[in-house]
Design an enzyme around this catalytic site. Sequence first.
Site, PDB file in Angstrom:
ATOM      1  N   SER A   1      -8.130   0.802  -4.456  1.00  0.00           N
ATOM      2  CA  SER A   1      -8.035  -0.720  -3.940  1.00  0.00           C
ATOM      3  C   SER A   1      -7.727  -1.005  -2.675  1.00  0.00           C
ATOM      4  CB  SER A   1      -6.715  -1.050  -5.026  1.00  0.00           C
ATOM      5  OG  SER A   1      -5.952  -0.433  -4.919  1.00  0.00           O
TER       6      SER A   1
ATOM      7  N   THR B   1      -2.899  -3.423  -3.648  1.00  0.00           N
ATOM      8  CA  THR B   1      -2.882  -3.435  -2.090  1.00  0.00           C
ATOM      9  C   THR B   1      -1.608  -2.823  -1.973  1.00  0.00           C
ATOM     10  OG1 THR B   1      -3.506  -5.675  -2.046  1.00  0.00           O
ATOM     11  CG2 THR B   1      -2.127  -5.093  -0.263  1.00  0.00           C
TER      12      THR B   1
ATOM     13  N   THR C   1      -6.113  -3.916   1.912  1.00  0.00           N
ATOM     14  CA  THR C   1      -6.730  -3.654   0.660  1.00  0.00           C
ATOM     15  C   THR C   1      -8.321  -3.725   0.631  1.00  0.00           C
ATOM     16  OG1 THR C   1      -6.537  -4.943  -1.534  1.00  0.00           O
ATOM     17  CG2 THR C   1      -6.638  -6.474   0.399  1.00  0.00           C
TER      18      THR C   1
ATOM     19  N   ARG D   1     -15.250 -13.417  -1.241  1.00  0.00           N
ATOM     20  CA  ARG D   1     -13.772 -13.685  -1.662  1.00  0.00           C
ATOM     21  C   ARG D   1     -12.945 -12.704  -0.686  1.00  0.00           C
ATOM     22  NH1 ARG D   1      -9.117 -10.885  -3.270  1.00  0.00           N
ATOM     23  NH2 ARG D   1      -7.975 -11.890  -4.544  1.00  0.00           N
ATOM     24  N   VAL D   2     -12.071 -13.764  -0.078  1.00  0.00           N
ATOM     25  CA  VAL D   2     -10.708 -13.142   0.621  1.00  0.00           C
ATOM     26  C   VAL D   2      -9.666 -13.312  -0.252  1.00  0.00           C
ATOM     27  CG1 VAL D   2      -9.374 -13.170   2.792  1.00  0.00           C
ATOM     28  CG2 VAL D   2     -12.027 -13.167   2.717  1.00  0.00           C
ATOM     29  N   GLY D   3      -8.562 -12.663  -0.248  1.00  0.00           N
ATOM     30  CA  GLY D   3      -7.397 -12.596  -1.027  1.00  0.00           C
ATOM     31  C   GLY D   3      -6.285 -12.881  -0.140  1.00  0.00           C
ATOM     32  N   ASP D   4      -5.040 -12.569  -0.716  1.00  0.00           N
ATOM     33  CA  ASP D   4      -3.827 -13.146   0.251  1.00  0.00           C
ATOM     34  C   ASP D   4      -3.434 -12.311   1.355  1.00  0.00           C
ATOM     35  OD1 ASP D   4      -3.291 -11.248  -1.933  1.00  0.00           O
ATOM     36  OD2 ASP D   4      -1.285 -11.160  -1.189  1.00  0.00           O
TER      37      ASP D   4
ATOM     38  N   THR E   1       1.590  -8.369  -3.282  1.00  0.00           N
ATOM     39  CA  THR E   1       0.580  -7.646  -4.023  1.00  0.00           C
ATOM     40  C   THR E   1       0.265  -8.364  -5.230  1.00  0.00           C
ATOM     41  OG1 THR E   1      -0.403  -5.467  -4.843  1.00  0.00           O
ATOM     42  CG2 THR E   1       2.265  -5.992  -5.082  1.00  0.00           C
ATOM     43  N   GLY E   2      -0.775  -8.100  -5.654  1.00  0.00           N
ATOM     44  CA  GLY E   2      -1.339  -8.923  -7.012  1.00  0.00           C
ATOM     45  C   GLY E   2      -2.244  -9.786  -6.728  1.00  0.00           C
TER      46      GLY E   2
ATOM     47  N   GLY F   1      -4.466 -12.306  -5.494  1.00  0.00           N
ATOM     48  CA  GLY F   1      -4.352 -12.951  -4.164  1.00  0.00           C
ATOM     49  C   GLY F   1      -4.159 -14.535  -4.126  1.00  0.00           C
TER      50      GLY F   1
HETATM   51  N1  ASP Z   1      -3.483  -8.996  -3.352  1.00  0.00           N
HETATM   52  C1  ASP Z   1      -4.794  -8.399  -3.212  1.00  0.00           C
HETATM   53  C2  ASP Z   1      -5.934  -9.421  -3.271  1.00  0.00           C
HETATM   54  O1  ASP Z   1      -5.928 -10.374  -3.858  1.00  0.00           O
HETATM   55  C3  ASP Z   1      -5.006  -7.365  -4.257  1.00  0.00           C
HETATM   56  C4  ASP Z   1      -4.070  -6.552  -4.603  1.00  0.00           C
HETATM   57  O2  ASP Z   1      -2.673  -6.784  -4.263  1.00  0.00           O
HETATM   58  O3  ASP Z   1      -4.070  -5.709  -5.495  1.00  0.00           O
HETATM   59  O4  ASP Z   1      -7.044  -9.219  -2.739  1.00  0.00           O
END
Ligand code: ASP
Length: 328
Positions: free
Chosen positions: A85, A188, A206, A216-219, A239-240, A242
């Site tokens: 990841s 992440t 990440t 797609r782009v996360g947080d 983390t988690g 996004g």
């Molecule tokens: N936060 C990251 C995302 O959503 C992924 C993760 O934390 O595992 O891209």
Amino acid sequence: MSQRRKFIKQSILGSALFLPGVAASCAQKEDKNPSTGEKPLILSTWNHGVPANADAWSKLKETGSILDAVEAGVRNTELDMGNLSVGLQGLPDREGITTLDASIMTGDGACGSVAFVRQIKHPITLARAVMEKTPHVMLVGEGARQFAIAQGFPLEEEILSPQAQIEYDKWKVTSQYKPIINIENHDTIGMIGIDANGKLAGSCTTSGLAYKMHGRVGDSPIIGAGLFVDDEVGAATATGLGESIIRICGSFLIVELMRQGRTPQEACEEAVKRLIAKNKDIKDIQAGFLAINKYGEVGAYAVHPGFNYAKATESGNVLIDANSHFKP
Ligand code: ASP
């Protein structure tokens, strides 16, 4: 993949923070210098944070720079072939292409990030180059890749790691090539650190949500969502899922809560409550936060059980289970 799990609900915060009485008690609280804090201190998400912290700690001792430390630390994870990841060995998007997101920030407001970037082994170092060598904060996609080439970053061959290829082939069968948001498919590394003089920095990198839609782009590369750092207050990382973190501007929220007098732990718990309140289907969403304040106090909290973090101080580098809103 991993052992991470679920997530959830509610919040209040809003107007109470602006009540004069609350503001007064917050100011009082912030003025005291908690005796429980430790400096230097480095925190990072999940168990891959242990080796990452070790590298960060060595770098801090070598150069004395907390910025160098948080960059070096997560570079370790970006190369970890066992981690699906983070880095180019991470799980791909639903088109079978691995795209990376990263951000870096120091407590004086300097920050840089890259998103949706391909073929770059160390997106965190590219994010630092954006911060230090451009007038911008964020570069994405082909522009980020072109900037990397101009800066002399080698372009890696665009093939999946053997394990990612196996997982992707399995996914194509079971998911029938539909986009999914699966709580098991993300973890992440976010790292935040404070040096002995109270200078703060953070990093986050990440490959994002596995099997995400292309683009797609996360947080993680969004300053204020996946990472926020302010020497006047403290730092936070996330983390988690996004999308759930972006919705509440999670890391910025935590730093602002600490600015108003919350401890790092209280701030993380409040952010989780806010996230739960603002996201539907919370039973399927995991998110976790880490925070430190300028005194070296620590906070960690997640929606669901399973979130852990590594904490490095002069007395060692240990893995700690975070508490969560929903109980095991
Ligand atoms: N936060 C990251 C995302 O959503 C992924 C993760 O934390 O595992 O891209």
